[in-house]
Design an enzyme around this catalytic site. Structure first.
Site, PDB file in Angstrom:
ATOM      1  N   PRO A  48       0.733  -1.361   0.025  1.00 34.31           N
ATOM      2  CA  PRO A  48       0.238   0.087   0.114  1.00 34.31           C
ATOM      3  C   PRO A  48       0.837   1.073  -0.008  1.00 34.31           C
ATOM      4  O   PRO A  48       0.228   2.258  -0.131  1.00 34.31           O
ATOM      5  CB  PRO A  48      -0.792  -0.162   1.297  1.00 34.31           C
ATOM      6  CG  PRO A  48       0.109  -1.064   2.140  1.00 34.31           C
ATOM      7  CD  PRO A  48       0.686  -2.198   1.146  1.00 34.31           C
ATOM      8  N   ASP A  49       2.260   1.121   0.254  1.00 36.57           N
ATOM      9  CA  ASP A  49       3.071   2.386   0.410  1.00 36.57           C
ATOM     10  C   ASP A  49       2.353   3.194   1.219  1.00 36.57           C
ATOM     11  O   ASP A  49       2.257   2.967   2.300  1.00 36.57           O
ATOM     12  CB  ASP A  49       3.186   2.779  -1.085  1.00 36.57           C
ATOM     13  CG  ASP A  49       4.137   1.930  -1.878  1.00 36.57           C
ATOM     14  OD1 ASP A  49       4.905   1.176  -1.185  1.00 36.57           O
ATOM     15  OD2 ASP A  49       4.004   1.752  -3.125  1.00 36.57           O
ATOM     16  N   SER A  50       2.285   4.455   0.874  1.00 31.78           N
ATOM     17  CA  SER A  50       1.801   5.377   1.798  1.00 31.78           C
ATOM     18  C   SER A  50       0.356   5.923   1.833  1.00 31.78           C
ATOM     19  O   SER A  50      -0.401   6.723   2.173  1.00 31.78           O
ATOM     20  CB  SER A  50       2.486   6.842   1.648  1.00 31.78           C
ATOM     21  OG  SER A  50       3.877   6.651   2.233  1.00 31.78           O
ATOM     22  N   THR A  51      -0.558   4.998   0.974  1.00 26.56           N
ATOM     23  CA  THR A  51      -1.891   5.288   0.810  1.00 26.56           C
ATOM     24  C   THR A  51      -2.910   5.309   2.069  1.00 26.56           C
ATOM     25  O   THR A  51      -3.849   5.836   2.333  1.00 26.56           O
ATOM     26  CB  THR A  51      -2.686   4.281  -0.115  1.00 26.56           C
ATOM     27  OG1 THR A  51      -2.165   3.023   0.198  1.00 26.56           O
ATOM     28  CG2 THR A  51      -2.044   4.635  -1.761  1.00 26.56           C
ATOM     29  N   TYR A  52      -2.337   4.389   3.079  1.00 29.85           N
ATOM     30  CA  TYR A  52      -2.922   4.350   4.222  1.00 29.85           C
ATOM     31  C   TYR A  52      -2.613   5.644   5.394  1.00 29.85           C
ATOM     32  O   TYR A  52      -3.514   5.806   6.208  1.00 29.85           O
ATOM     33  CB  TYR A  52      -2.329   3.162   5.122  1.00 29.85           C
ATOM     34  CG  TYR A  52      -0.879   3.208   5.600  1.00 29.85           C
ATOM     35  CD1 TYR A  52      -0.666   3.752   6.851  1.00 29.85           C
ATOM     36  CD2 TYR A  52       0.234   2.833   4.583  1.00 29.85           C
ATOM     37  CE1 TYR A  52       0.776   3.869   7.117  1.00 29.85           C
ATOM     38  CE2 TYR A  52       1.519   3.082   5.227  1.00 29.85           C
ATOM     39  CZ  TYR A  52       1.799   3.488   6.313  1.00 29.85           C
ATOM     40  OH  TYR A  52       3.053   3.699   6.919  1.00 29.85           O
TER      41      TYR A  52
END
Length: 98
Positions: A48-52
């Site tokens: 998710p990389d930084s989408t969270y």
């Protein structure tokens, strides 16, 4: 994830993805079915990389774990692979960095 054909509707949403590769999955609670665009991309597992980050920040604000004013975290002094991590953070700097 395997989608059961009885609960799955595949839709052509390519007009909304103009120029982008991607997938979309929406579960409709009333119809008890999945609406899916681009099955291959929708079932591909990726980080998710930084989408969270945005959701984490909103959950923390909503549950009053942090506030607009009180949301800072002091840097522990450890060296991290990204320069932006090597400093104290607040809600606004956190959302900017990788």
């Amino acid at each position: 994830m395997i989608f059961d054909n009885k609960q799955t509707v595949y839709e052509d949403l390519s007009a909304f993805f103009n120029g982008y590769e991607g997938g979309f999955v929406l579960y409709d609670l009333q119809e008890k079915q999945y609406n899916i665009y681009n099955k291959d991309k929708s079932t591909l597992r990726v980080s998710p990389d930084s989408t969270y980050k945005l959701y984490s920040a909103l959950f923390a604000l909503e549950s009053k774990v942090i506030t607009r004013i009180d949301n800072s975290m002091k840097w522990n002094g450890n060296s991290y692979p990204y320069q932006g991590w090597n400093q104290s953070q607040n809600l606004f700097t956190h959302l900017k960095i990788r």
